[in-house]
Design a protein around this motif. Sequence first.
Motif, PDB file in Angstrom:
ATOM      1  N   CYS A 273       0.838  -1.207   0.000  1.00 41.78           N
ATOM      2  CA  CYS A 273       0.000   0.000   0.000  1.00 41.78           C
ATOM      3  C   CYS A 273       0.873   1.257   0.000  1.00 41.78           C
ATOM      4  CB  CYS A 273      -0.924  -0.005   1.211  1.00 41.78           C
ATOM      5  SG  CYS A 273      -2.067   1.382   1.219  1.00 41.78           S
ATOM      6  N   ARG A 274       0.689   2.091  -1.035  1.00 39.49           N
ATOM      7  CA  ARG A 274       1.443   3.350  -1.133  1.00 39.49           C
ATOM      8  C   ARG A 274       0.667   4.528  -0.554  1.00 39.49           C
ATOM      9  NH1 ARG A 274       2.260   1.044  -6.280  1.00 39.49           N
ATOM     10  NH2 ARG A 274       0.538   2.317  -7.086  1.00 39.49           N
ATOM     11  N   LEU A 275      -0.576   4.313  -0.166  1.00 42.02           N
ATOM     12  CA  LEU A 275      -1.405   5.388   0.354  1.00 42.02           C
ATOM     13  C   LEU A 275      -0.886   5.872   1.711  1.00 42.02           C
ATOM     14  CD1 LEU A 275      -4.870   3.825  -0.507  1.00 42.02           C
ATOM     15  CD2 LEU A 275      -3.780   5.748  -1.682  1.00 42.02           C
ATOM     16  N   LYS A 276      -1.091   7.155   1.989  1.00 41.70           N
ATOM     17  CA  LYS A 276      -0.618   7.734   3.236  1.00 41.70           C
ATOM     18  C   LYS A 276      -1.789   8.004   4.179  1.00 41.70           C
ATOM     19  CE  LYS A 276       3.483   9.926   1.239  1.00 41.70           C
ATOM     20  NZ  LYS A 276       4.238  11.195   1.055  1.00 41.70           N
ATOM     21  N   GLY A 277      -1.464   8.174   5.451  1.00 41.84           N
ATOM     22  CA  GLY A 277      -2.477   8.512   6.437  1.00 41.84           C
ATOM     23  C   GLY A 277      -3.557   7.450   6.552  1.00 41.84           C
ATOM     24  N   ASP A 278      -4.806   7.895   6.423  1.00 44.14           N
ATOM     25  CA  ASP A 278      -5.944   6.975   6.547  1.00 44.14           C
ATOM     26  C   ASP A 278      -6.195   6.160   5.281  1.00 44.14           C
ATOM     27  OD1 ASP A 278      -6.540   7.661   9.158  1.00 44.14           O
ATOM     28  OD2 ASP A 278      -7.882   9.297   8.577  1.00 44.14           O
ATOM     29  N   GLY A 279      -5.362   6.345   4.254  1.00 48.67           N
ATOM     30  CA  GLY A 279      -5.607   5.670   2.979  1.00 48.67           C
ATOM     31  C   GLY A 279      -5.680   4.160   3.096  1.00 48.67           C
ATOM     32  N   VAL A 280      -4.767   3.560   3.871  1.00 49.69           N
ATOM     33  CA  VAL A 280      -4.765   2.100   3.990  1.00 49.69           C
ATOM     34  C   VAL A 280      -6.019   1.634   4.726  1.00 49.69           C
ATOM     35  CG1 VAL A 280      -3.400   2.083   6.150  1.00 49.69           C
ATOM     36  CG2 VAL A 280      -3.391   0.086   4.649  1.00 49.69           C
ATOM     37  N   HIS A 281      -6.482   2.432   5.691  1.00 52.72           N
ATOM     38  CA  HIS A 281      -7.702   2.083   6.430  1.00 52.72           C
ATOM     39  C   HIS A 281      -8.923   2.146   5.515  1.00 52.72           C
ATOM     40  CE1 HIS A 281     -10.222   1.371   9.820  1.00 52.72           C
ATOM     41  NE2 HIS A 281     -10.722   2.594   9.894  1.00 52.72           N
ATOM     42  N   HIS A 282      -9.014   3.210   4.709  1.00 51.07           N
ATOM     43  CA  HIS A 282     -10.136   3.337   3.784  1.00 51.07           C
ATOM     44  C   HIS A 282     -10.127   2.213   2.751  1.00 51.07           C
ATOM     45  CE1 HIS A 282     -10.084   7.908   4.763  1.00 51.07           C
ATOM     46  NE2 HIS A 282     -10.817   7.245   5.617  1.00 51.07           N
ATOM     47  N   ALA A 283      -8.931   1.857   2.267  1.00 47.49           N
ATOM     48  CA  ALA A 283      -8.839   0.764   1.292  1.00 47.49           C
ATOM     49  C   ALA A 283      -9.308  -0.549   1.909  1.00 47.49           C
ATOM     50  CB  ALA A 283      -7.411   0.640   0.774  1.00 47.49           C
ATOM     51  N   MET A 284      -8.874  -0.821   3.133  1.00 52.38           N
ATOM     52  CA  MET A 284      -9.266  -2.052   3.813  1.00 52.38           C
ATOM     53  C   MET A 284     -10.783  -2.100   4.013  1.00 52.38           C
ATOM     54  SD  MET A 284      -7.482  -4.636   5.043  1.00 52.38           S
ATOM     55  CE  MET A 284      -7.729  -6.094   6.041  1.00 52.38           C
ATOM     56  N   LEU A 285     -11.364  -0.985   4.424  1.00 54.76           N
ATOM     57  CA  LEU A 285     -12.807  -0.929   4.647  1.00 54.76           C
ATOM     58  C   LEU A 285     -13.582  -1.023   3.339  1.00 54.76           C
ATOM     59  CD1 LEU A 285     -12.932   1.908   7.337  1.00 54.76           C
ATOM     60  CD2 LEU A 285     -13.481  -0.503   7.709  1.00 54.76           C
ATOM     61  N   GLY A 286     -13.068  -0.369   2.298  1.00 53.20           N
ATOM     62  CA  GLY A 286     -13.737  -0.419   1.004  1.00 53.20           C
ATOM     63  C   GLY A 286     -13.719  -1.816   0.404  1.00 53.20           C
ATOM     64  N   ILE A 287     -12.593  -2.483   0.526  1.00 50.26           N
ATOM     65  CA  ILE A 287     -12.475  -3.848   0.007  1.00 50.26           C
ATOM     66  C   ILE A 287     -13.378  -4.796   0.807  1.00 50.26           C
ATOM     67  CG2 ILE A 287     -10.867  -5.801  -0.190  1.00 50.26           C
ATOM     68  CD1 ILE A 287      -8.706  -3.634  -0.876  1.00 50.26           C
ATOM     69  N   ALA A 288     -13.479  -4.569   2.110  1.00 49.96           N
ATOM     70  CA  ALA A 288     -14.390  -5.374   2.933  1.00 49.96           C
ATOM     71  C   ALA A 288     -15.828  -5.181   2.480  1.00 49.96           C
ATOM     72  CB  ALA A 288     -14.239  -4.990   4.415  1.00 49.96           C
ATOM     73  N   ARG A 289     -16.185  -3.947   2.125  1.00 46.42           N
ATOM     74  CA  ARG A 289     -17.544  -3.703   1.648  1.00 46.42           C
ATOM     75  C   ARG A 289     -17.804  -4.413   0.318  1.00 46.42           C
ATOM     76  NH1 ARG A 289     -20.289   2.337   1.002  1.00 46.42           N
ATOM     77  NH2 ARG A 289     -22.425   1.627   0.580  1.00 46.42           N
ATOM     78  N   MET A 290     -16.837  -4.388  -0.573  1.00 47.57           N
ATOM     79  CA  MET A 290     -16.967  -5.099  -1.846  1.00 47.57           C
ATOM     80  C   MET A 290     -17.093  -6.597  -1.599  1.00 47.57           C
ATOM     81  SD  MET A 290     -16.750  -2.806  -4.361  1.00 47.57           S
ATOM     82  CE  MET A 290     -16.066  -1.181  -4.714  1.00 47.57           C
ATOM     83  N   HIS A 291     -16.297  -7.109  -0.649  1.00 47.28           N
ATOM     84  CA  HIS A 291     -16.362  -8.530  -0.303  1.00 47.28           C
ATOM     85  C   HIS A 291     -17.762  -8.900   0.176  1.00 47.28           C
ATOM     86  CE1 HIS A 291     -15.575 -12.313   1.866  1.00 47.28           C
ATOM     87  NE2 HIS A 291     -16.163 -11.747   2.886  1.00 47.28           N
ATOM     88  N   ASN A 292     -18.313  -8.080   1.064  1.00 40.76           N
ATOM     89  CA  ASN A 292     -19.645  -8.360   1.595  1.00 40.76           C
ATOM     90  C   ASN A 292     -20.716  -8.325   0.517  1.00 40.76           C
ATOM     91  OD1 ASN A 292     -18.481  -8.573   4.098  1.00 40.76           O
ATOM     92  ND2 ASN A 292     -19.463  -6.772   4.976  1.00 40.76           N
ATOM     93  N   LEU A 293     -20.617  -7.332  -0.366  1.00 45.75           N
ATOM     94  CA  LEU A 293     -21.586  -7.217  -1.452  1.00 45.75           C
ATOM     95  C   LEU A 293     -21.516  -8.416  -2.390  1.00 45.75           C
ATOM     96  CD1 LEU A 293     -21.252  -3.429  -2.305  1.00 45.75           C
ATOM     97  CD2 LEU A 293     -23.252  -4.551  -1.306  1.00 45.75           C
ATOM     98  N   ALA A 294     -20.292  -8.834  -2.711  1.00 43.37           N
ATOM     99  CA  ALA A 294     -20.125  -9.981  -3.606  1.00 43.37           C
ATOM    100  C   ALA A 294     -20.640 -11.260  -2.955  1.00 43.37           C
ATOM    101  CB  ALA A 294     -18.650 -10.136  -3.987  1.00 43.37           C
ATOM    102  N   LEU A 295     -20.416 -11.391  -1.634  1.00 43.39           N
ATOM    103  CA  LEU A 295     -20.831 -12.592  -0.925  1.00 43.39           C
ATOM    104  C   LEU A 295     -22.351 -12.648  -0.770  1.00 43.39           C
ATOM    105  CD1 LEU A 295     -19.213 -14.930   0.329  1.00 43.39           C
ATOM    106  CD2 LEU A 295     -19.419 -13.784   2.546  1.00 43.39           C
ATOM    107  N   ALA A 296     -22.931 -11.483  -0.492  1.00 41.73           N
ATOM    108  CA  ALA A 296     -24.385 -11.439  -0.290  1.00 41.73           C
ATOM    109  C   ALA A 296     -25.157 -11.451  -1.597  1.00 41.73           C
ATOM    110  CB  ALA A 296     -24.748 -10.198   0.524  1.00 41.73           C
ATOM    111  N   GLY A 297     -24.452 -11.101  -2.702  1.00 37.19           N
ATOM    112  CA  GLY A 297     -25.110 -11.116  -3.999  1.00 37.19           C
ATOM    113  C   GLY A 297     -26.040  -9.941  -4.202  1.00 37.19           C
TER     114      GLY A 297
END
Length: 255
Positions: free
Chosen positions: A231-255
Amino acid sequence: MSGVITAAEPSWIAPFTGLSPRCFRKLVTVLRREGADAVRKGRPWSLPLEDRALLVAAYWRTNLTMRQLAPLFGVSKSAADRIIDHLGPMLALQPRKRFAKDAVLIVDGTLVPTRDHAIAEQSKNYRYSTNHQVVIDADTRLVVVIGRPMPGNRNDCKAWEESGAKAAVGRTLTIADGGYPGTGLVTPHRRRKGEDLPDWKKAHNKSHKRVRARVEHVFARMKTWKILRDCRLKGDGVHHAMLGIARMHNLALAG
């Protein structure tokens, strides 16, 4: 400058987001309802909201530099950077605030190599990393909480509490591995020196390991997003990426 990738072509959506076009449209509708497409002062966005959401997902999925990513969407490097800074936090998963009485959760920590040394430390993988406490629902395998990123040299016991994950879970029954002693979580039975575990404890550990493996499967899916490998993002960037990817994961899993 015309781009190559656009959400108007449905075939681009699944490779970058992991979502069906229908599910992606629902996500965009929610983002619009939350104000992601509100009129703002200054220069208007050069891409529609659908393409901006796809750009952020493509960045997280591929970890391309802005110089590489921007031409694919037909925007400038600075415009791509602004889109990620603006929309990334809005794509973040919101932690669940209430849990069913009979809910069972699973927590584990994962290391994300992070170049921002202000928030990262050298960890057991010998790279500067951040420790992310990820909590999933044992039944649905949906991510319900992700703690604030901690330095990579912080052990899971401390990261569990200091990241805010413990407070978010409250008293909900939560399973963890042997790296969480003394936390009150359900962990495997430990063998004392010179003693063997009784059969019932061995059976319990075997069942515990089988259930806890579900969080490892979630990590395996999330780590296909290359931003979580470097991760090259600074500050809260890595946190936002982790949360965003988790949201995509949930959406894909729930259909």
